[in-house]
Motif scaffolding. Structure first.
Motif, short mmCIF file in Angstrom:
data_model
loop_
_atom_site.label_atom_id
_atom_site.label_comp_id
_atom_site.label_asym_id
_atom_site.label_seq_id
_atom_site.Cartn_x
_atom_site.Cartn_y
_atom_site.Cartn_z
N ALA A 90 -6.19 -12.86 7.55
CA ALA A 90 -6.98 -13.27 6.14
C ALA A 90 -6.41 -12.07 5.40
O ALA A 90 -6.24 -11.71 4.38
CB ALA A 90 -8.23 -13.29 6.03
N ARG A 91 -5.43 -11.17 6.29
CA ARG A 91 -5.34 -9.52 6.59
C ARG A 91 -4.00 -10.06 5.42
O ARG A 91 -2.85 -8.93 5.09
CB ARG A 91 -4.60 -8.58 7.46
N ALA A 92 -3.17 -11.35 5.72
CA ALA A 92 -2.07 -11.78 4.43
C ALA A 92 -2.67 -11.20 2.91
O ALA A 92 -1.60 -11.31 2.11
CB ALA A 92 -1.70 -12.77 5.06
N LEU A 93 -3.82 -11.69 3.01
CA LEU A 93 -4.41 -11.13 1.64
C LEU A 93 -4.57 -9.93 1.17
O LEU A 93 -4.05 -9.33 0.25
CB LEU A 93 -5.92 -11.26 1.37
N PHE A 94 -4.28 -8.65 1.73
CA PHE A 94 -4.00 -7.12 1.89
C PHE A 94 -2.47 -6.91 1.33
O PHE A 94 -1.28 -6.61 0.67
CB PHE A 94 -3.90 -6.94 3.02
N GLU A 95 -1.25 -8.11 2.24
CA GLU A 95 0.68 -7.73 2.14
C GLU A 95 0.49 -8.26 1.24
O GLU A 95 1.52 -7.59 0.16
CB GLU A 95 0.90 -9.03 3.72
N ILE A 96 -0.18 -9.61 0.86
CA ILE A 96 -0.12 -9.89 -0.74
C ILE A 96 0.02 -9.42 -1.85
O ILE A 96 0.43 -8.33 -3.02
CB ILE A 96 -0.79 -10.91 -1.38
N ALA A 97 -1.40 -7.77 -1.90
CA ALA A 97 -1.70 -7.01 -2.50
C ALA A 97 -1.13 -6.03 -2.89
O ALA A 97 -1.04 -5.18 -3.99
CB ALA A 97 -3.84 -6.53 -2.38
#
Length: 270
Positions: A20-27
């Motif tokens: 879910a840390r992918a959301l941080f990468e997108i942000a």
């Protein structure tokens, strides 16, 4: 010699849970734009982007916009959602590579995310005279005879969507023989991988090869965020900007290169 990462087994449960840390990468993308605008510009040659398993054209948006901005003639595969290594899709990829080469008069670079990297390698084997270089992002390109070590849930999804016998049914196709036998490609290949990838273990996302044209590049981040990760985008741009016929292994440059190196060295594999 470029060598596979010495790792065994599937990704840790913690790595998978932290996808879910992918959301941080997108942000982080909007904040990274000033750095990304300093990434090397290209020479206008064609680039074909290939999505991961269950990914559609929209999953390639960040890569497509960024590489178009860097001066490349970017296209996506045009086959909708990636639902497995199917014969029809494999044949269509080869035809598209040949068409892009014929239309532009220039060799095509291939960038494949996850399963898209498997399609990229297949296309490079089938139409090697048309391909300039290949970049894979967390792709299961080196699977041992004992089978893939991706998490059981993903294997079950692949059997449900792509083939009842799983990915082994597709990997044993006659058309996949060159990849199954691990025949080396003559053009540059850059395999980007993360030790904390929660989907594809690093030993499957890396390869043994000739260091004059093949490399494994460690990056920091999740599997599902690779196509949006600003540090990955910078490395992809760096690799594509290599002068044709004068390829050199990746060396960290600039703030983003330094940051990726610092993060990968500081991170503890999970």
């Amino acid at each position: 010699m470029a060598t596979r990462i010495a790792h065994e087994g599937k990704p840790s449960l913690l790595s998978s849970m932290l996808e879910a840390r992918a959301l941080f990468e997108i942000a982080s993308l909007p904040y990274a734009l000033p750095l990304l605008m300093h990434a090397p510009r290209g020479d206008g040659h064609p680039v074909l982007l290939l999505p991961g398993f269950m990914g559609a054209e929209g999953s390639l948006m960040a890569l497509e916009l960024f590489l178009s901005n860097r001066g490349y003639a970017v296209q996506t595969w045009g086959l909708g959602r990636n639902v497995g290594f199917r014969p029809g899709h494999a044949s269509a990829i080869e035809q598209k590579i040949r068409y892009m080469h014929h239309e532009s008069g220039r060799k095509v670079s291939l960038v494949g995310w996850s399963l898209g990297g498997v399609f990229a390698l297949y296309g490079a084997h089938q139409a090697s005279e048309c391909v300039r270089n290949v970049i894979t992002l967390g792709s299961p390109i080196t699977v041992d005879a004992s089978g893939s070590a991706v998490p059981p849930l993903l294997k079950a999804l692949y059997r449900l969507v792509a083939h009842p016998l799983g990915s082994s049914a597709h990997s044993m196709q006659p058309r996949a023989k060159t990849m199954r036998e691990r025949k080396l490609l003559p053009m540059p290949v850059s395999c980007l991988y993360s030790l904390s990838d929660g989907v594809v273990p690093p030993q499957e996302a890396t390869m043994d090869g000739d260091p004059t044209v093949h490399e494994n590049v460690r990056v920091w981040g999740s599997h599902t965020g690779l196509g949006f990760n600003p540090l990955v985008l910078q490395i992809v741009a760096d690799r594509l900007a290599q002068t044709e016929g004068r390829w050199q292994p990746y060396r960290p440059v600039g703030v983003s290169g330094w940051l990726n190196q610092a993060l990968t060295h500081a991170a503890v594999p999970i």
